[in-house]
Design an enzyme around this catalytic site. Structure first.
Site, PDB file in Angstrom:
ATOM      1  N   TYR A  81       0.839  -1.201   0.000  1.00 15.90           N
ATOM      2  CA  TYR A  81       0.000   0.000   0.000  1.00 15.90           C
ATOM      3  C   TYR A  81       0.871   1.247   0.000  1.00 15.90           C
ATOM      4  CZ  TYR A  81      -3.812   3.187   0.855  1.00 15.90           C
ATOM      5  OH  TYR A  81      -4.721   4.209   0.717  1.00 15.90           O
ATOM      6  N   PHE A 133      -8.076  21.605 -24.411  1.00 16.10           N
ATOM      7  CA  PHE A 133      -8.345  20.175 -24.524  1.00 16.10           C
ATOM      8  C   PHE A 133      -9.550  19.890 -23.633  1.00 16.10           C
ATOM      9  CE2 PHE A 133      -8.176  15.700 -23.514  1.00 16.10           C
ATOM     10  CZ  PHE A 133      -8.312  15.208 -24.795  1.00 16.10           C
ATOM     11  N   THR A 134     -10.368  18.946 -24.066  1.00 16.17           N
ATOM     12  CA  THR A 134     -11.677  18.697 -23.424  1.00 16.17           C
ATOM     13  C   THR A 134     -11.593  18.561 -21.899  1.00 16.17           C
ATOM     14  OG1 THR A 134     -11.371  16.364 -23.946  1.00 16.17           O
ATOM     15  CG2 THR A 134     -12.675  17.673 -25.501  1.00 16.17           C
ATOM     16  N   ASP A 224       1.191  20.483 -20.255  1.00 15.12           N
ATOM     17  CA  ASP A 224       0.513  19.211 -20.457  1.00 15.12           C
ATOM     18  C   ASP A 224       1.533  18.362 -21.220  1.00 15.12           C
ATOM     19  OD1 ASP A 224      -0.874  17.035 -21.483  1.00 15.12           O
ATOM     20  OD2 ASP A 224      -2.751  18.146 -21.637  1.00 15.12           O
ATOM     21  N   LYS A 267      -0.377   7.790 -23.229  1.00 19.38           N
ATOM     22  CA  LYS A 267       0.071   8.111 -24.587  1.00 19.38           C
ATOM     23  C   LYS A 267       1.577   7.839 -24.707  1.00 19.38           C
ATOM     24  CE  LYS A 267      -3.941  10.509 -24.346  1.00 19.38           C
ATOM     25  NZ  LYS A 267      -4.800  10.535 -23.154  1.00 19.38           N
ATOM     26  N   ARG A 391     -13.769  15.423 -33.598  1.00 18.90           N
ATOM     27  CA  ARG A 391     -13.087  16.483 -32.869  1.00 18.90           C
ATOM     28  C   ARG A 391     -13.552  17.803 -33.463  1.00 18.90           C
ATOM     29  NH1 ARG A 391     -10.467  14.326 -28.181  1.00 18.90           N
ATOM     30  NH2 ARG A 391     -12.655  14.731 -27.856  1.00 18.90           N
ATOM     31  N   PHE A 458     -19.247  14.474 -25.925  1.00 17.98           N
ATOM     32  CA  PHE A 458     -18.855  13.632 -27.063  1.00 17.98           C
ATOM     33  C   PHE A 458     -18.720  12.159 -26.688  1.00 17.98           C
ATOM     34  CE2 PHE A 458     -14.473  13.210 -25.624  1.00 17.98           C
ATOM     35  CZ  PHE A 458     -14.341  14.320 -24.789  1.00 17.98           C
TER      36      PHE A 458
HETATM   37  N1  F0G Z   1      -4.282  16.047 -22.141  1.00 25.87           N
HETATM   38  C1  F0G Z   1      -4.276  15.691 -23.426  1.00 25.87           C
HETATM   39  C2  F0G Z   1      -3.525  16.524 -24.420  1.00 25.87           C
HETATM   40  C3  F0G Z   1      -4.941  14.534 -23.830  1.00 25.87           C
HETATM   41  O1  F0G Z   1      -4.910  14.181 -25.115  1.00 25.87           O
HETATM   42  C4  F0G Z   1      -5.642  13.762 -22.872  1.00 25.87           C
HETATM   43  C5  F0G Z   1      -6.382  12.581 -23.270  1.00 25.87           C
HETATM   44  C6  F0G Z   1      -5.631  14.191 -21.541  1.00 25.87           C
HETATM   45  C7  F0G Z   1      -4.930  15.346 -21.219  1.00 25.87           C
HETATM   46  C8  F0G Z   1      -6.372  13.455 -20.464  1.00 25.87           C
HETATM   47  O2  F0G Z   1      -5.748  12.274 -20.142  1.00 25.87           O
HETATM   48  O3  F0G Z   1      -7.323  10.477 -20.876  1.00 25.87           O
HETATM   49  O4  F0G Z   1      -5.421   9.989 -19.348  1.00 25.87           O
HETATM   50  O5  F0G Z   1      -7.385  11.255 -18.546  1.00 25.87           O
HETATM   51  N2  F0G Z   1      -6.677  12.321 -24.465  1.00 25.87           N
HETATM   52  C9  F0G Z   1      -7.337  11.148 -24.966  1.00 25.87           C
HETATM   53  C10 F0G Z   1      -7.518  11.283 -26.451  1.00 25.87           C
HETATM   54  C11 F0G Z   1      -8.558  10.725 -24.235  1.00 25.87           C
HETATM   55  O6  F0G Z   1      -8.142  10.379 -27.035  1.00 25.87           O
HETATM   56  O7  F0G Z   1      -7.033  12.243 -27.056  1.00 25.87           O
HETATM   57  P1  F0G Z   1      -6.514  10.918 -19.715  1.00 25.87           P
END
Ligand code: F0G
Length: 467
Positions: A81, A133-134, A224, A267, A391, A458
């Site tokens: 843990y 970014f979303t 990021d 990624k 997108r 989305f």
């Molecule tokens: N920042 C960027 C630039 C991203 O592309 C993503 C995720 C995140 C943050 C968030 O990270 O998914 O690990 O919580 N992108 C994915 C995509 C979902 O399909 O582009 P996460």
């Protein structure tokens, strides 16, 4: 001689620096079956079952193939843990390659975005960034902040061939600081490469200029870091003075201009799950470490199993090798070149992780509020079982104040390439399907949204064809 991308002196300049040890069968479905599956999924590729997908280009997130070394590392998971040895391996790797002093692990990128936003944003503050970014923007908003886009104008133009379309417009940022005052700025949020702009890079010159401006006003700069290794590749290829520097060195230098970063390890790090937030400041670290135990887990695992942290530590080392990243981006560019040769409208120049199709140019007859990019994703799936994602207007969501759709300039459909998963023959199959859909573009009809979730719509929205 074969016509390949990146040829040097008549010889092929890159190939995958690995061979395949294990394979996973793909399911090839009939058009009739796909029609049924798509209808059931509300014309949203996120709601398809993966068994109904042939080549899965939904995302490059958590979809990489791990190496035999990473799988071996999984067997060395220390599932204590507290104080797992794997955490210390991960901490060491992040310090070594990303330069930061303190590491807080999280279950994935948005867990890290949540923590940094809660710790560093005060109600009413502004967060300037190079395109939204979303999940990043949503966490900034939920912490009381307001995101302001300060990316260069070229980023919003699919045909601009600017080599660093991810750059921050220094004048826009300066203006913003002047208008609101430095106290009103929570921090500058810089992503490399910029996902929503088409995987477009940021130059070293630009981050240096942003850093100088931030220093002048006492503003923090956070990155990021999700696809920063890919960003480093573009700097090596396109920026003067970096041709002979290794990806490792470029990555380290880039990070050294910032105060910290958040990361979706799913990624660049070549793993299926995990993330982190890392900073240099002791006090900020203290706050992050305190908050992680509320939302993620203890500060030495933060939502990851020990084995996942080990695989990530190994993945980091593999990801910064020049041969790896040459092959990774080489494959994306190969697909891009096929499409460009056939005159198919895509975002140029091709970015690091995906090909972005220009849905407005595919379907000029479909108005943006009938979701051209969503329609394009649906039609490519129907044609071949290749799954990509929208997108555009659906991803952009609604303005929290007015409740109206945000109408982004870029209405794109993303074909995202997982790392170390598909072959060049798959790229050709994908290109052929895109061409078939492009050739039939005039027959396409748009969609209407029949179910809309409150957050990040989305992912779960449902659609029906317009009559
Ligand atoms: N920042 C960027 C630039 C991203 O592309 C993503 C995720 C995140 C943050 C968030 O990270 O998914 O690990 O919580 N992108 C994915 C995509 C979902 O399909 O582009 P996460």
């Amino acid at each position: 001689m074969l016509k390949t991308i990146g040829q040097q002196q008549g010889r092929r300049s890159w190939a995958e620096p690995w061979k395949i040890k294990m394979v996973e069968p793909l399911s090839i479905t009939s058009r009739k079956k796909r029609e049924k599956a798509l209808k059931k999924a509300g014309y949203n590729t996120f709601l398809l079952k993966s068994k109904d997908v042939y080549i899965d280009l939904l995302t490059d997130s958590g979809t990489s193939a791990m190496s035999d070394r990473q799988w071996a590392g999984m067997m060395l998971g220390d599932e204590s843990y507290a104080g797992s040895i794997n955490f210390y391996h991960l901490e060491k790797a992040v310090r070594k390659y990303y330069s930061y002093k303190h590491l807080v692990p999280t279950h994935q990128g948005r867990g890290a975005e949540h923590l940094i936003s809660q710790v560093q944003i005060k109600e009413g503050q502004i967060v300037p960034g190079n395109m939204y970014f979303t999940t990043t923007r949503l966490h900034q908003e939920m912490a009381g902040g307001k995101f302001v886009d300060v990316i260069i104008d070229e980023a919003h133009n699919v045909n601009s061939d600017h080599p660093f379309k991810g750059n921050i417009d220094i004048e826009k940022l300066e203006q913003l600081i002047e208008t609101h005052g430095a106290d009103k700025i929570a921090y500058v949020s810089l992503a490399g490469t910029v996902n929503m702009a088409g995987g477009q890079p940021v130059s070293m010159e630009n981050i240096k200029a942003v850093k100088a401006l931030c220093d002048k006003h006492g503003i923090l700069l956070y990155l990021d870091a999700t696809r920063l290794v890919e960003n480093a590749w573009f700097i090596q290829k396109r920026e003067d003075g970096y041709q002979d520097k290794s990806i490792k060195k470029i990555l380290f230098e880039f990070c050294s201009y910032s105060d910290g970063a958040w990361m979706s390890g799913k990624k660049d790090h070549l793993v299926n799950i995990g993330g982190w937030v890392a900073v240099n400041d002791d006090k900020v670290f203290d706050k992050l470490r305190n908050l992680v135990v509320v939302y993620e887990g203890l500060h030495t695992y933060g939502g990851m199993a020990g084995r996942d942290m080990e695989a990530m530590a190994i993945g980091i080392k593999e990801s910064v090798k020049d041969k790896h990243i040459n092959a990774r981006i080489g494959q994306v560019r190969y697909l891009g070149q096929l499409l460009e040769d056939w005159g198919i409208p895509i975002v140029k120049p091709v970015g690091g992780h995906a090909i972005f199709l220009d849905a407005k140019a595919f379907y000029p007859h479909i108005p943006q509020d009938q979701f051209p990019a969503q329609t394009l994703a649906a039609n490519i799936y129907l044609d071949s079982g290749v799954r990509g994602m929208e997108r555009g207007i659906v991803s952009a969501g609604r303005d929290p104040k007015t409740g109206d759709h945000r109408y982004p300039k870029l209405e794109l459909m993303r074909l995202t390439i997982p790392r170390r998963v598909y072959t060049e023959a798959h790229m050709e199959v994908i290109a052929e399907s895109v061409k078939a859909v492009y050739d039939a573009r005039e027959e396409a009809r748009g969609l209407k949204m029949v179910y809309e979730p409150e957050y990040l719509r989305f992912f779960q929205a449902r659609f029906e064809p317009v009559s």
